[in-house]
Structure formats: structure tokens, C-alpha cells
Design a protein around this motif. Structure first.
Motif, PDB file in Angstrom:
ATOM      1  N   GLY A 213       0.778  -1.230   0.000  1.00  0.00           N
ATOM      2  CA  GLY A 213       0.000   0.000   0.000  1.00  0.00           C
ATOM      3  C   GLY A 213       0.809   1.280   0.000  1.00  0.00           C
ATOM      4  O   GLY A 213       0.247   2.367  -0.136  1.00  0.00           O
ATOM      5  N   PHE A 214       2.119   1.173   0.138  1.00  0.00           N
ATOM      6  CA  PHE A 214       2.948   2.370   0.199  1.00  0.00           C
ATOM      7  C   PHE A 214       3.178   2.958  -1.192  1.00  0.00           C
ATOM      8  O   PHE A 214       2.931   2.296  -2.205  1.00  0.00           O
ATOM      9  N   LYS A 215       3.659   4.190  -1.232  1.00  0.00           N
ATOM     10  CA  LYS A 215       3.922   4.850  -2.511  1.00  0.00           C
ATOM     11  C   LYS A 215       4.946   4.070  -3.328  1.00  0.00           C
ATOM     12  O   LYS A 215       4.824   3.958  -4.543  1.00  0.00           O
ATOM     13  N   GLU A 216       5.957   3.544  -2.641  1.00  0.00           N
ATOM     14  CA  GLU A 216       6.945   2.689  -3.300  1.00  0.00           C
ATOM     15  C   GLU A 216       6.433   1.261  -3.293  1.00  0.00           C
ATOM     16  O   GLU A 216       6.167   0.692  -2.234  1.00  0.00           O
ATOM     17  N   GLU A 217       6.265   0.668  -4.460  1.00  0.00           N
ATOM     18  CA  GLU A 217       5.613  -0.632  -4.604  1.00  0.00           C
ATOM     19  C   GLU A 217       6.266  -1.729  -3.774  1.00  0.00           C
ATOM     20  O   GLU A 217       5.593  -2.592  -3.206  1.00  0.00           O
ATOM     21  N   GLU A 218       7.601  -1.715  -3.655  1.00  0.00           N
ATOM     22  CA  GLU A 218       8.310  -2.789  -2.965  1.00  0.00           C
ATOM     23  C   GLU A 218       8.406  -2.574  -1.454  1.00  0.00           C
ATOM     24  O   GLU A 218       8.821  -3.489  -0.727  1.00  0.00           O
ATOM     25  N   GLU A 219       8.006  -1.424  -0.986  1.00  0.00           N
ATOM     26  CA  GLU A 219       8.177  -1.123   0.439  1.00  0.00           C
ATOM     27  C   GLU A 219       7.298  -2.027   1.319  1.00  0.00           C
ATOM     28  O   GLU A 219       6.109  -2.202   1.073  1.00  0.00           O
ATOM     29  N   THR A 220       7.920  -2.588   2.329  1.00  0.00           N
ATOM     30  CA  THR A 220       7.235  -3.416   3.318  1.00  0.00           C
ATOM     31  C   THR A 220       7.769  -3.040   4.692  1.00  0.00           C
ATOM     32  O   THR A 220       8.982  -2.915   4.879  1.00  0.00           O
TER      33      THR A 220
END
Length: 500
Positions: A213-220
């Protein structure tokens, strides 16, 4: 025409009927020519769709045919008992489809701002996960260019598309929450806002992991620094595939996935051997009528052979999903009967590049669906079924149209089969049946014209008084006999019939 313009343009009902009538008239003229004794080359003509779209795969307005995928879930579950309550052991993880929970929550009446909505969402997540050590919330990513773009437009075609930027928690929540969610930009902003809200307000005793759900697709991110989320940093567009990745990497013996999506059930079954756990449930049903689907029991009870396990994902894709057409008149439940004995034809779909053999095998599987076991292709099946079908929807698509259908099914299968990989290797969608039109990916249905460009078998005259004895008769001019579709039949004086 792009799909967005298709939905945004108001097409009058009478205009639609005219298009449909004109397309069906082509088929009627072909049948009349065939019945009238003309030497119609069906093998050549039926390689063309005879309509502006492949009617077995698309509605007349160019929209992909949709169906009920839950029927496949019913087949897979069979007689398996789905309890309403399950015991949650100490080592456990709950994985929630974040966007599905947003839709389920909606906009509570007392909620005015997004901060208040975030509080309600967090409370619901913690209530669902009160017995679990760890709760993962997984959202969809919203790309500017997506193969699901046309499906989203179809679902939201009647919405007014209200854009509301969420730059703080004080922003008021729109009264019409459904129309707010119809805009991908709004859903993206809301996913980002809720992701950060969950992490900032997660209780110390609970591990909350959020991705997608973050702006950066890979961010977890995790609320606990003790949890390593490196293997969850993935380039996945859909929450469906992220859920599988979370299940594989959560390291828990008991996993519950909160979702009612049949796609996720298929993915969990297909990847079950990779998910290292003793019990895997899908939390489905409604709040009032809850049920837990035991994925581990279904996997054991199916006793699928290895080739059927490999073909489960391609079967789901080629028989219809959000990105691939359903086949008119054929449900997943009825097609499953054909799958049991022909799964080997699909087992290689969704592996590596799409070869001619994979296309031929998948096309052969489709001919089985139409009960033409000796057909060598969809074109062959169309010829064999032509005189028996009362409506064109009952004919299979042409081999030309089926090629693009198989390309899309192959691509979707590639996505699903690589759910266990953080960085799936995929071809460009434009190479797999989704050409780019006006910066949108739209499905390509066929490359051949609706009818053969040089075909004279469709010729019909409009003679009213000449009895069709001169070359003024269109049919006689091209050395063809008249048929029931000709205008001369109204007078009954035609002298250009087969028995003349």
C-alpha cells in the motif's frame, strides 16, 4: 476506441441494436447461402468471426465476458467441512486482504475524517487478529498501466469519479464512499494512509506487517524491528500474489488468510507445498455467517496428480478471471469435468515463453470444452458445430481469436505461478494480447477481418420484379444461385434457384 472512452461515451440503445443486428445478419446470410446450395467454403469462412468481436469471448460492445468464479471454489471444496470457528495455536499468523477489508468496512456513519476512518480500520484489524501473534495486512498496488485497467473501468463505469487527495488525517471522507473508491488514485492514497496509520498505532504486544500500500511498490514495513521483512519486498501488483509470499515467509505453523476471493484459494492450493505450515485456512463468509476453508484438507482430498497440480492455475486463467475472458455458456463447474482427463494439455501454460506447442495444446483443451474430441483446432470445431448451433455464442472462438485469449491466460498464469518470487520475471503485456492504445492496455480480440475480404458467398440480390433472369441480379452476376436471404423471395418469382 479505448475502454475509458467506450464507458464514458453514451451509446444509445437503438445504435447498439443496429450494430448487433448487422453482425448477426452476416451469420444469417452465411446460413442461407449454405442451405441454398451454394458451394460455401466453410473451412475458410469460419476462420473468421463473422462479427466485429469474438462473441464467445466478448460482448458486442467489446467488454470481456465475465462469469462466476466462485463455482470453482464450490467444486474444490466439495464435501469438505468448513468450521465456523477454529482454534488458534500460539505460533500463528493472520494475513488480511487490505483492500477487501476497506470495501467490507465501508464508511461508518459516525466517521467524518480519514483519521477517524483509520481508527475504525485499525480496530477492525486488531479485532480480527486478537488471537494471533502476527497480523499481515496486504494491499494492491495501483500502477498507471495495468492489465486490470479495463476490468476496473467496467466495475466503476457508472461512478462520477470524485478525486480526493488525502494529504492529512483531517481531510473529510466523501459522503459517497463507493464513488470515492472508484478512482484508482483515491484507492492508492487511501492504501498508503491506512498502511502508515496501522504501523504508527499498532499496539506494542502485536506484530503488524504491512505491504503493497505504500507509494513505493516494494516497500514493506513491520511494527516490530525483530521481524525481517526483506523477503517481502516484492514487485507484485496484486494483493493475491503478495498474500502467498507472506504465507511462505511468515514462519508460522498455523496461518489464516482473511479473504473471500476464489483467486486466492487457487493460489494457496497451487503453492501449498511451498508454504511450510501444518494448517492453512481461508477465513471466508460474512460477519454473521463465518466459515473457515481448510486449504490443507482440500489439498489432501483432491489427490491431484502432479500434472493436475501444475495445471490448476492455467485452468483457472484460461476459463476466465478478471483479466481473461470467460467462455460464453460454459461455467468453470462444467469445464472442470473436462479438466480431469485433459489437464496435461494445460500443465505447461504459464511456464517460460509461450511456444507454438503450448498454444496448440491449450487450443486443443478448449475444443474438449465444446465436446468436439476429434477437432484439431477451434476452427475445425467451428466447422463441425456450425450446422448444429442455433446461436453464434455456442460456437467456439476462431483459432485467431483463441491465440490472443491463450496469450492473456499464459501471462496471467505466469504472474500467479511466480507468486512465491519477490521479483517475478514477466514479458511485456503488449506481447501477450494487450496492445497499448492511447496509453492504456486493452485486450486484442482478433487480427483477421470479420469476414473474408474477397468472399462472394454472402452476395444477395434485391430483385423485386425481374425474376432474376438477367445480370442485373447480383447473384446471377457472380454465377451464384439466389437464397432465402435475397429480396426476390418476397415475390416468389425467382428463376435463379438451385433447381432451375
Amino acid at each position: 476506441r479505448t475502454f475509458s472512452s467506450l464507458y464514458e461515451t453514451k451509446i444509445q440503445h437503438k445504435e447498439k441494436e443496429t450494430i448487433i443486428k448487422a453482425d448477426r445478419n452476416i451469420l444469417q446470410r452465411l446460413i442461407s447461402a449454405y442451405q441454398g446450395g451454394r458451394k460455401v467454403d466453410l473451412n475458410t469462412i469460419l476462420k473468421h468471426e463473422l462479427m466485429n468481436v469474438p462473441i464467445a469471448l466478448s460482448h458486442t460492445n467489446g467488454v470481456l465476458r465475465q462469469g462466476d468464479k466462485s463455482l470453482l471454489a464450490d467444486v474444490l471444496i466439495g464435501d469438505i467441512k468448513c468450521p465456523t470457528v477454529v482454534h488458534i495455536p500460539e505460533s500463528s499468523c493472520l494475513i488480511i486482504d487490505g483492500q477487501a477489508l476497506v470495501v467490507s468496512l465501508g464508511k461508518p456513519k459516525e466517521v467524518k475524517t480519514f483519521d477517524e476512518l483509520g481508527a475504525e480500520y485499525l480496530n477492525l484489524v486488531l479485532t480480527m487478529g486478537k488471537d494471533f501473534q502476527r497480523v499481515d495486512v496486504v494491499f494492491d498496488s495501483y500502477r498507471d498501466e495495468s492489465i486490470k485497467g479495463t476490468t476496473r473501468l467496467m466495475r466503476n463505469r457508472k461512478s462520477r469519479r470524485i478525486r480526493r487527495v488525502i494529504d492529512s488525517g483531517d481531510v473529510p471522507v466523501p459522503a459517497n464512499f463507493r464513488e470515492f473508491l472508484a478512482v484508482p488514485g483515491n484507492k492508492s492514497d487511501l492504501s498508503s494512509f491506512l498502511s502508515n496509520y496501522l504501523l504508527q498505532n499498532a499496539p506494542a504486544e502485536k506484530v503488524v506487517v504491512v505491504s503493497g500500500g505504500f507509494k513505493e511498490e516494494e516497500e514493506t514495513q513491520s511494527s516490530s524491528p525483530r521481524v525481517n521483512v526483506q523477503n517481502l519486498k516484492a514487485k507484485h501488483e496484486e494483493a493475491d500474489t503478495r498474500i502467498v509470499l507472506h504465507a511462505i515467509n511468515c514462519g508460522k505453523e498455523h496461518i489464516v488468510v482473511a479473504s473471500r476471493d476464489t483467486d486466492i484459494l487457487i493460489l494457496l492450493l497451487a503453492h501449498y507445498s511451498t508454504i511450510d505450515c501444518s494448517q492453512l485456512y481461508m477465513r471466508a463468509g460474512t460477519f454473521k455467517k463465518r466459515k473457515y476453508i481448510p486449504v490443507h484438507d482440500i489439498h489432501d482430498s483432491l489427490a491431484l496428480r502432479s500434472e493436475e497440480c501444475e495445471a490448476l492455475i492455467p485452468f483457472h486463467a484460461i476459463t476466465g478471471c478478471d483479466t481473461v475472458s470467460y467462455l460464453a455458456g460454459h461455467s468453470k463447474k462444467t469445464i472442470w469435468k473436462h479438466f480431469k482427463g485433459n489437464s496435461k494439455l494445460l500443465k505447461d501454460l504459464g511456464k517460460g515463453s509461450l511456444t507454438a506447442k503450448k498454444v496448440n495444446d491449450a487450443e486443443m483443451f478448449v475444443t474438449k470444452i465444446y465436446n468436439v474430441p476429434d477437432a484439431k483446432s477451434c476452427d475445425d470445431a467451428r466447422v463441425k458445430l456450425f450446422c448444429m448451433c442455433k446461436v453464434q455464442e455456442a460456437l467456439p472462438p476462431t483459432s485467431d481469436a483463441m491465440k490472443y485469449h491463450i496469450e492473456r491466460a499464459h501471462y496471467q498464469s505466469l504472474v500467479w505461478k511466480q507468486a512465491d518470487s519477490p521479483k517475478p520475471v514477466l514479458p511485456e503485456p503488449v506481447e501477450m494480447g494487450w496492445p497499448r492504445v492511447n496509453d492504456e492496455l486493452v485486450p486484442l480480440f482478433m487480427s483477421l477481418p470479420a469476414i473474408p475480404t474477397a468472399c462472394v458467398d454472402f452476395a444477395r440480390c434485391q430483385c423485386q420484379s425481374s425474376a432474376c433472369v438477367t445480370k442485373r441480379c447480383t447473384c446471377r452476376k457472380v454465377n451464384l444461385t439466389c437464397t432465402e436471404a435475397c429480396g426476390c423471395t418476397k415475390k416468389g418469382e425467382c428463376r435463379n434457384k438451385l433447381d432451375e
